[in-house]
Design an enzyme around this catalytic site. Structure first.
Site, PDB file in Angstrom:
ATOM      1  N   PHE A   4       0.881  -1.222   0.013  1.00 49.76           N
ATOM      2  CA  PHE A   4       0.162   0.197   0.066  1.00 49.76           C
ATOM      3  C   PHE A   4       0.812   1.191   0.181  1.00 49.76           C
ATOM      4  O   PHE A   4       1.645   1.336   0.736  1.00 49.76           O
ATOM      5  CB  PHE A   4      -0.806  -0.306   1.138  1.00 49.76           C
ATOM      6  CG  PHE A   4      -2.188   1.164   0.999  1.00 49.76           C
ATOM      7  CD1 PHE A   4      -3.033   1.120   0.399  1.00 49.76           C
ATOM      8  CD2 PHE A   4      -1.736   2.249   1.798  1.00 49.76           C
ATOM      9  CE1 PHE A   4      -3.989   2.035   0.393  1.00 49.76           C
ATOM     10  CE2 PHE A   4      -2.543   3.386   1.804  1.00 49.76           C
ATOM     11  CZ  PHE A   4      -3.764   3.387   0.959  1.00 49.76           C
ATOM     12  N   ASP A  60       9.243   2.916   1.417  1.00 49.18           N
ATOM     13  CA  ASP A  60       8.081   3.714   1.741  1.00 49.18           C
ATOM     14  C   ASP A  60       8.035   3.641   3.387  1.00 49.18           C
ATOM     15  O   ASP A  60       7.619   2.545   3.897  1.00 49.18           O
ATOM     16  CB  ASP A  60       6.711   3.078   1.266  1.00 49.18           C
ATOM     17  CG  ASP A  60       5.603   3.813   1.800  1.00 49.18           C
ATOM     18  OD1 ASP A  60       5.588   4.388   2.692  1.00 49.18           O
ATOM     19  OD2 ASP A  60       4.629   3.703   0.868  1.00 49.18           O
ATOM     20  N   LYS A 105       2.519  10.484   8.033  1.00 46.05           N
ATOM     21  CA  LYS A 105       2.202   9.961   9.472  1.00 46.05           C
ATOM     22  C   LYS A 105       2.539  10.853  10.426  1.00 46.05           C
ATOM     23  O   LYS A 105       2.145  12.169  10.703  1.00 46.05           O
ATOM     24  CB  LYS A 105       1.929   8.890   9.360  1.00 46.05           C
ATOM     25  CG  LYS A 105       1.105   7.956   8.541  1.00 46.05           C
ATOM     26  CD  LYS A 105       1.041   6.548   8.685  1.00 46.05           C
ATOM     27  CE  LYS A 105       0.184   5.822   7.596  1.00 46.05           C
ATOM     28  NZ  LYS A 105      -1.136   5.933   7.890  1.00 46.05           N
TER      29      LYS A 105
END
Ligand SMILES: Cc1ncc(COP(=O)(O)O)c(C=O)c1O
Length: 266
Positions: free
Chosen positions: A128, A213, A242
């Site tokens: 993802f 990532d 985040k």
């Protein structure tokens, strides 16, 4: 309580609760019911809800200046980039989300590969990387992709932790491999040490960039400041978001200085 969702476009499935307040690991809903938060905003709140340092930084900055633009120097941005450079040896590009950080990584990898005709990117099944078109093109989950096909060409997928499958997808047109060190949204699957180190070494050998990532794994979440440190590797590009902003939308793409040179002001 009745939720007023009639005016919201239906994208996310929501639990029947709305929160009003948070402190550390606790949340309170609009009816005053207390919860322990095991989700932390999907890995956003590494220092908990409303940490006093985060609150005071937001209060201080919002009372001075909220926006200028990238047309001017932004001293707090430059200060953060310097801190990240001291920690990683990489230069920073800042944006607003993890998806945007991955968009930047995809564009940088393509710009870097362009003089040699390299544009293909290999990603993992079950990965993802975000919901924007480029990040979605790198995301190896059909349920997110199917409605938006055809996506951006040049992406291919191999099973996570399968070094020989990744090796067999690499060719002279491959500019990058993108991986999460621990697949998060796909179900919490850590990369095997031999796999990630193997991909890294192959990338070095073949002149392919390794994009990690770390939107979910970065900033202390896996026990080291960056998860890649636990694998003893030095990726060419790292994406963050985040918990970088403790809840404020900030993303960053970090790149080794020689790779970052592929971008120039336009
Ligand atoms: C590994 C990873 N990359 C990228 C993203 C997308 O980040 P954002 O929601 O900030 O666009 C996420 C979000 O969950 C993620 O877990």
């Amino acid at each position: 309580m009745r939720y007023k969702e009639d005016f919201i476009i239906k994208t996310y499935k929501r639990f029947p609760v709305a929160f009003a307040k948070g402190k550390g690991a606790k949340l309170w809903d609009v009816d005053g019911k207390e919860y322990i938060d095991f989700l932390s905003g999907i890995g956003v709140l590494n220092v908990g809800h409303c940490h006093p340092d985060v609150v005071s930084a937001i209060q201080k900055q919002s009372s001075l200046l909220i926006h200028t633009s990238n047309l001017f120097h932004i001293s707090s941005q430059e200060e953060l980039a310097e801190r990240l450079f001291k920690l990683t040896g990489m230069l920073s590009f800042f944006c607003n989300s993890g998806a945007e950080a991955n968009e930047a990584a995809i564009k940088l990898a393509r710009a870097y590969g362009k003089p040699k005709g390299k544009y293909k990117i290999i990603s993992a099944l079950n990965s993802f990387h975000g919901r924007t078109l480029g990040a979605l093109s790198a995301t190896g989950q059909e349920k997110y992709r199917e409605k938006f096909q055809p996506l951006i060409p040049g992406f291919s997928f191999a099973p996570f932790n399968d070094l020989s499958a990744f090796t067999s997808l690499m060719d002279d047109e491959t500019c990058a491999v993108i991986l999460e060190p621990v697949q998060g949204e796909g179900g919490v699957y850590p990369a095997d040490k031999d796999f990630l180190r193997g991909v890294y070494e192959l990338c070095l050998e073949k002149g392919i960039l390794l994009i990690l990532d770390e939107v979910q794994t970065g900033l202390g979440r896996c026990g080291a400041l960056f998860c890649y440190q636990l694998y003893d590797i030095k990726p060419h590009i790292v994406t963050l978001a985040k918990s970088l902003g403790g809840g404020v939308p900030i993303g960053a793409m970090l790149a080794q200085p020689d790779v970052a040179e592929a971008f120039s002001p336009r």
